[in-house]
Design an enzyme around this catalytic site. Structure first.
Site, PDB file in Angstrom:
ATOM      1  N   SER A 109      62.680  61.926  37.764  1.00 58.44           N
ATOM      2  CA  SER A 109      63.707  62.675  38.876  1.00 58.44           C
ATOM      3  C   SER A 109      64.424  61.417  39.304  1.00 58.44           C
ATOM      4  O   SER A 109      65.861  61.679  39.982  1.00 58.44           O
ATOM      5  CB  SER A 109      63.096  63.544  39.219  1.00 58.44           C
ATOM      6  OG  SER A 109      62.222  63.001  40.278  1.00 58.44           O
ATOM      7  N   HIS A 138      65.247  64.144  31.950  1.00 54.90           N
ATOM      8  CA  HIS A 138      64.772  64.659  32.689  1.00 54.90           C
ATOM      9  C   HIS A 138      64.289  66.023  32.759  1.00 54.90           C
ATOM     10  O   HIS A 138      65.157  66.491  33.070  1.00 54.90           O
ATOM     11  CB  HIS A 138      65.511  64.385  34.289  1.00 54.90           C
ATOM     12  CG  HIS A 138      65.087  65.122  35.153  1.00 54.90           C
ATOM     13  ND1 HIS A 138      65.731  65.398  36.055  1.00 54.90           N
ATOM     14  CD2 HIS A 138      63.840  65.178  35.978  1.00 54.90           C
ATOM     15  CE1 HIS A 138      65.456  65.911  37.502  1.00 54.90           C
ATOM     16  NE2 HIS A 138      64.367  65.973  36.988  1.00 54.90           N
ATOM     17  N   GLU A 165      68.718  66.976  31.851  1.00 50.08           N
ATOM     18  CA  GLU A 165      68.742  66.094  31.525  1.00 50.08           C
ATOM     19  C   GLU A 165      68.733  65.001  31.645  1.00 50.08           C
ATOM     20  O   GLU A 165      67.755  64.038  32.024  1.00 50.08           O
ATOM     21  CB  GLU A 165      68.613  65.808  33.901  1.00 50.08           C
ATOM     22  CG  GLU A 165      70.483  64.835  34.487  1.00 50.08           C
ATOM     23  CD  GLU A 165      69.853  64.550  35.805  1.00 50.08           C
ATOM     24  OE1 GLU A 165      70.812  64.957  36.360  1.00 50.08           O
ATOM     25  OE2 GLU A 165      68.543  64.992  35.730  1.00 50.08           O
TER      26      GLU A 165
END
Length: 693
Positions: free
Chosen positions: A408, A429, A441
């Site tokens: 992250s 992510h 993401e």
């Protein structure tokens, strides 16, 4: 009439819609349906009329290309077309295949009868755009299925399958083939000879309804709506269907539709609708994705197990790898428990859960990765550990396989440096819990190949995720911006706010939970450990102010919900203010020499969200995000920013970038260099322009 093929089957006129790809209700299609209807009514040999779509769909709704243009209201406008169908001297039967959504279902509701194939779905999803059905949907549907079922169906916007639509009364029959089934049903109506009562004139489901039904609906819908206007106006319209004469109800619906059409919420939701679709597209990317048939996930904890479920739910065989057999068994048990819970709730059929579980295998040896096309690493946020794993994956997987990390915050390029194929390394992510949260993401490294990017973007869509592409930096798009939201929330505590006040303001704004409730849910230790690792690595710039509050809660063993106390104390799931937390906060204020004061809610809202907009401007400046819309999509799906406020970038532009800048300049003077105003924000606040991209 090229968009409608008119033909005769014995004594039945068939209007076959031909406006690819989804038979959207363009001005041309509406006009052609009206012409076909008139032609059939003028033909003495025709006794009934059938409307069908192509093989894949009936009508998917309005033509989004006509949004905001005069064509959207060209004659016949949709409400008038539906009235024309209902007033037809010869009965009209809708034969539904694929989907009948929005205006498509309203067209069907104007018909004398509706039949659908078993695979068809119907729905009124206008609420997702901040609107309500404006062509009689709120007036006709309750007359078929009753007000309570209609309120649920319209306010949720759900697409319901034909079997459920039949049980409710939305359709009259499930048939094998839409065209043939509709023709047969039309002939049966004619042969029956009884007068057909138009849907708008039916009263048995809307007479004598207890007003308490609508009071209860407003309470339930209002809680779910979280500030959205359309759901409550839908309840008003359904109530009108039960209390007003039919054409008075239609007029009431049109007035409420007009109010919503003129609202900021509708504008924000339409903007978001297009932003989400645009986020799928990577500017300049022409590479084709490679096939992904087998995948693996490294790490069987909460994150890894959730990611494995995502793949299995999409029908992909997935190997869950953990070097610890006990951890692997625990992870497998958690996955099975999650599916059991979903089945019990009714959100997942047992057969689907069984199939997904069957697609997940376990392994404790990287030898199990010999035939994978993609592997996702989902272990602790420790760079050394991730590098060790990627070096091992480099040897254990086929040369074509993509090596993805679920990090992250960590540097994708540094992780890629542990391999001989940095072109195949990328960030994927997933947000926690991965099997629930919509956002994926994807993060490109400097060496990530176009094929690798194309593959993970296509994969995200196949997995049912809302996907955005981010550049490689600390925190990428969403987490990079989040720290300004949570950081300013702590500073507000130092100055005099309480956790419950800050959370109340955030939730009133439309966030699903405030920053402190969110911190307690995620675990206070997560953020504190990341912050301390950054401090030890010297990545925080000189002069950066860091509140000690969360660190002191951590040191006191207050880790959030998992320990029963954090910013709040917990009795079950109920969060309660806690005197020990306030003592820690007040001590921090004293030690920093800050005199506590009453802080107005309006100031809290500005300080929570405007620094987020400023960091979003920096994300645009340095190319981490290609478009402002990508940032908004990430925040709506990653952190629950209310879609009816468009996302932080749309909201910031709407409240005024000059106002945002003024707040940011005040905040940055106290908080340190990272909080300084973006050069892009400064320029646009001065020039009055919109966001680039």
């Amino acid at each position: 009439m090229s968009v409608v093929n008119y033909s005769i089957d014995g004594d039945i006129a068939v209007l076959a819609l031909n406006n690819p790809p989804v038979n959207a209700l363009s001005a041309a299609l509406r006009g052609a349906i009206g012409e076909g209807l008139a032609r059939a009514n003028a033909d003495a040999a025709v006794r009934a009329i059938v409307i069908v779509g192509g093989a894949d769909t009936f009508i998917a709704g309005a033509d989004i290309a006509e949004f905001g243009t005069p064509a959207a209201w060209a004659a016949p406008a949709l409400p008038d077309l539906v009235l024309m169908l209902e007033a037809s001297a010869k009965p009209v039967v809708a034969g539904i295949a694929g989907v009948a959504l929005g205006g498509g279902l309203e067209v069907a509701l104007g018909c004398a009868a509706r039949v659908a194939v078993a695979s068809a779905k119907v729905g009124l999803p206008e609420v997702a755009l901040g609107l309500l059905p404006g062509a009689g949907g709120t007036q006709r549907l309750p007359r078929l299925i009753g007000p309570e079922a209609a309120i649920e169906m319209i306010t949720s916007g759900k697409h319901i399958p034909a079997s459920q639509a039949l049980a409710l009364g939305v359709i009259d029959a499930v048939v094998d083939r839409a065209r043939e089934g509709a023709i047969a049903h039309a002939r049966a109506l004619v042969a029956d000879g009884r007068k057909i009562v138009p849907v708008l004139e039916r009263t048995d489901k809307v007479s004598g309804i207890d007003p308490a039904v609508f009071a209860a609906a407003r309470a339930t819908v209002g809680k779910k709506a979280r500030g959205r206007l359309a759901p409550l106006k839908i309840v008003d319209c359904v109530e009108a269907a039960c209390t007003l004469a039919p054409h008075e109800g239609l007029a009431f619906e049109r007035a409420r539709f007009a109010e919503l059409l003129a609202s900021d919420q509708r504008e924000a939701l339409v903007y978001y609708f297009f932003a989400e679709r645009e986020a799928r597209k990577v500017p300049g990317l022409v590479a084709q994705p490679m096939p992904v048939n087998r995948v693996a996930v490294i790490g069987s904890g909460t994150m890894g197990g959730g990611i494995a479920m995502v793949f299995a739910n999409a029908g992909l065989p997935v190997t869950l790898v953990d070097i610890n057999p006990e951890a692997l068994a625990k992870g497998r048990a958690t996955i099975e428990k999650n599916y059991t819970t979903s089945v019990a709730r009714g959100s997942t059929p047992q057969a689907k859960a069984d199939k997904a579980i069957g697609l997940i295998s376990g392994a404790t040896d990287y030898a199990a990765l010999a035939d994978v096309d993609l592997v996702v690493e989902a272990v602790f946020e420790k760079m050394a550990l991730k590098k060790t794993i990627f070096a091992a994956l480099d040897h254990a997987t086929p040369s074509h396989a993509i090596l993805a990390t679920n990090t992250s915050t960590l540097d994708i390029d540094a992780i890629a440096s542990a391999t001989t194929r940095p072109d195949k390394v990328v960030g994927t992510h997933f947000f926690s819990p991965a099997n629930v949260m919509k956002l994926l993401e994807n993060v490109r490294g400097k060496a990530s190949s176009p094929e690798t990017i194309a593959t993970v973007m296509a994969l995200g869509r196949a997995l049912g995720k809302v996907t955005v592409l981010a550049g490689n930096c600390d925190g990428f798009i969403a987490n990079r911006m989040l720290q300004y939201y949570t950081g300013e929330a702590e500073y507000l505590l130092e100055e005099g706010a309480t956790p419950e006040q800050v959370d109340r303001v955030a939730e009133a704004f439309g966030m699903p939970m405030g920053p402190f409730a969110m911190g307690d849910l995620a675990g206070i230790d997560v953020g504190v450990l990341i912050r301390r690792e950054r401090a030890a690595a010297g990545t925080l710039p000189h002069g950066e102010r860091v509140s000690p509050i969360s660190g002191r809660l951590f040191d006191a063993g207050r880790l959030g919900q998992k320990t029963g106390k954090g910013y709040y104390r917990y009795e079950g799931r109920e969060r309660l203010p806690d005197a020990e937390t306030m003592a820690i906060i007040e001590a921090a204020s004293r030690e920093a020499g800050i005199e506590r004061r009453a802080i107005p809610d309006a100031e809290i809202e500005e300080r929570l969200f405007m620094p987020v907009v400023n960091e979003g401007a920096k994300v645009l400046e340095d190319g981490t995000a290609a478009r402002a819309g990508d940032i908004d999509v990430a925040w709506v799906n990653g952190y629950g920013w209310p879609a009816h406020k468009g996302g932080p970038m749309w909201w910031g532009a709407r409240v005024g970038l000059a106002k945002v800048l003024a707040v940011v300049e005040r905040v940055s003077a106290r908080n340190g260099p990272r909080w300084a105003a973006s050069a892009l924000l400064v320029r646009l606040a001065k020039e009055g322009g919109g966001w680039p991209g």
